[in-house]
Design an enzyme around this catalytic site. Structure first.
Site, short mmCIF file in Angstrom:
data_model
loop_
_atom_site.label_atom_id
_atom_site.label_comp_id
_atom_site.label_asym_id
_atom_site.label_seq_id
_atom_site.Cartn_x
_atom_site.Cartn_y
_atom_site.Cartn_z
N HIS A 49 0.89 -1.15 0.00
CA HIS A 49 0.00 0.00 0.00
C HIS A 49 0.93 1.21 0.00
CE1 HIS A 49 -2.65 -2.92 2.34
NE2 HIS A 49 -3.28 -2.68 1.21
N ASP A 52 2.37 1.69 3.27
CA ASP A 52 3.34 0.65 3.71
C ASP A 52 4.75 1.12 3.35
OD1 ASP A 52 1.47 -1.22 4.67
OD2 ASP A 52 1.15 -2.03 2.65
N GLU A 210 -8.71 -11.79 -7.39
CA GLU A 210 -8.55 -12.49 -6.10
C GLU A 210 -9.58 -13.62 -6.05
OE1 GLU A 210 -7.64 -10.32 -2.65
OE2 GLU A 210 -8.85 -11.55 -1.32
N ASP A 250 -9.99 -14.55 3.24
CA ASP A 250 -8.56 -14.66 2.90
C ASP A 250 -7.97 -15.98 3.42
OD1 ASP A 250 -7.79 -11.10 3.29
OD2 ASP A 250 -8.58 -12.24 1.58
C1 XLS Z 1 -8.14 -6.67 -1.01
C2 XLS Z 1 -6.88 -6.05 -1.48
C3 XLS Z 1 -6.12 -5.56 -0.35
C4 XLS Z 1 -4.82 -4.93 -0.69
C5 XLS Z 1 -4.66 -4.36 -2.07
O1 XLS Z 1 -8.25 -7.91 -1.05
O2 XLS Z 1 -6.06 -7.01 -2.10
O3 XLS Z 1 -5.85 -6.68 0.47
O4 XLS Z 1 -4.82 -3.95 0.22
O5 XLS Z 1 -5.32 -3.17 -2.11
MG MG Z 2 -6.68 -8.85 -2.33
#
Ligand code: XLS
Ligand code: MG
Length: 345
Positions: A49, A52, A210, A250
């Site tokens: 990010h 980050d 994703e 996740d």
């Molecule tokens: C959401 C996104 C997030 C990351 C990328 O799944 O991948 O996890 O922050 O923006």
């Molecule tokens: Mg993601």
């Protein structure tokens, strides 16, 4: 087929286990010490990010941003790591409570645009040419609060402004149908690819898919990847898993839907994904029950599952499959796939 894959994850994937219902359960691991963990775990790429790279970004001067970027780039170089992408974190700031690009308030939209251009600057400073747009709060809590057509026009205008601001940057849109908003704009790769073609430079706009986000949209992740690959628009992936329609879990790759994971690996393998430098990105979260100061098993396990599935794809009897398809005997084909995955003859 790609001979060897490169893997990536973001420092947020090493977390302390806090969730909306409880505090952290593990002690905080210093953010910048995480870089030393990547290579030993078998990862070469770092997802970022903007904050980050440059903490307290909104309070930093331009010179301060450049200095911090140089420091982080030095850390990456020391560890032999590559920055895969930088994503503007447009879901923490008070200006993004009701979205950034699609906020009803012009000042918020300007904040989001300004921060996005600074994210591009940060990406360039650390030697990265990809920006991920996970449009987390570009949506609504109630549909009547925003005009959908205007919202999509504003998202496209932002993408065009980014492409004009930097003539080399690539934009990877990461679709998700919901959460944190009730309903999000750009919920699927189809929406993202449509925006790419509508933009001023379609070649530089792609998607990041994703697994869990496709499942939350009720779609098959492998098919979403196939669509993006068919258009040459799969910038990267976030492999993980999801056990049904609920909050974004996740989960470890393949841990809930092994056959769906097999098909994701297969579609990537057969497209030669990775042969042009693309990373196999993970976006996985350790279980809150996992003890330890710096838990990384979810990362190494997900990477190992991916590699085992690569072997499953490469050892799959495609001639048998061809014969069963020719005979339209899909019952036999499904049983053959299941036996292959279970390792039984
Ligand atoms: C959401 C996104 C997030 C990351 C990328 O799944 O991948 O996890 O922050 O923006
Ligand atoms: Mg993601």
């Amino acid at each position: 087929m790609t001979s060897s894959y490169r893997f990536s994850f973001g420092p947020w994937n090493i977390s302390e286990g806090a969730d909306p219902f409880g505090p952290a359960v593990r002690s905080e691991f210093p953010h910048e010490k995480k870089f030393a963990l990547y290579k030993p775990l078998g990862f070469d790429g770092v997802q970022f990010h903007d904050d980050d790279v440059v903490p307290d970004l909104d309070e930093q001067s331009p010179d301060g941003i450049v200095r911090k970027c140089a420091e982080v780039k030095g850390m990456l170089d020391n560890q032999g790591l590559v920055p895969e992408f930088v994503a503007p974190r447009l879901w923490f700031a008070p200006q993004t409570i009701d979205g950034g690009y699609t906020s009803n308030r012009e000042a918020d939209r300007r904040y989001a645009q300004d921060r996005t251009m600074r994210t591009i600057d940060i990406a360039r400073e650390i030697g990265c040419k990809a920006i991920v747009l996970w449009l987390s709060r570009e949506g609504t809590y109630i549909r009547e609060s925003k005009n959908g057509r205007v919202a999509y026009e504003r998202i496209l205008a932002t993408i065009n402004a980014m492409l004009e601001y930097d003539k080399e940057i690539e934009i990877w849109i990461e679709p998700k149908p919901n959460e944190p908003t009730d309903q999000a704009y750009v919920p699927t790769i189809g929406h993202a690819v449509a925006l790419a073609y509508a933009s001023v430079d379609p070649q530089r706009v792609k998607g990041l898919i994703e697994s869990a986000h496709a499942l939350l949209a009720g779609l098959d992740p492998a098919d979403e990847m196939a669509f993006a690959l068919a258009h040459g628009k799969l910038g990267s992936v976030h492999l993980n898993d999801q056990n049904g329609l609920k909050y974004d879990q996740d989960k470890n790759f393949g841990a809930a839907n092994l056959r769906a994971a097999f098909n994701q690996v297969r579609v990537l393998e057969e497209a030669g994904y990775g042969s042009k430098g693309e990373f196999v990105g993970l976006d996985v979260k350790a279980m809150r029950t996992q003890a330890g100061d710096c838990v990384t098993e979810h990362l190494s396990n997900s990477r190992a599952i991916f590699l085992h599935l690569v072997e499953k794809v490469r050892s799959w009897d495609q001639e048998l499959e061809r014969q069963m398809i020719e005979a339209r005997d899909y019952e036999a084909l499904e049983f053959a796939v299941m036996k292959h995955l279970m390792g039984v003859k």
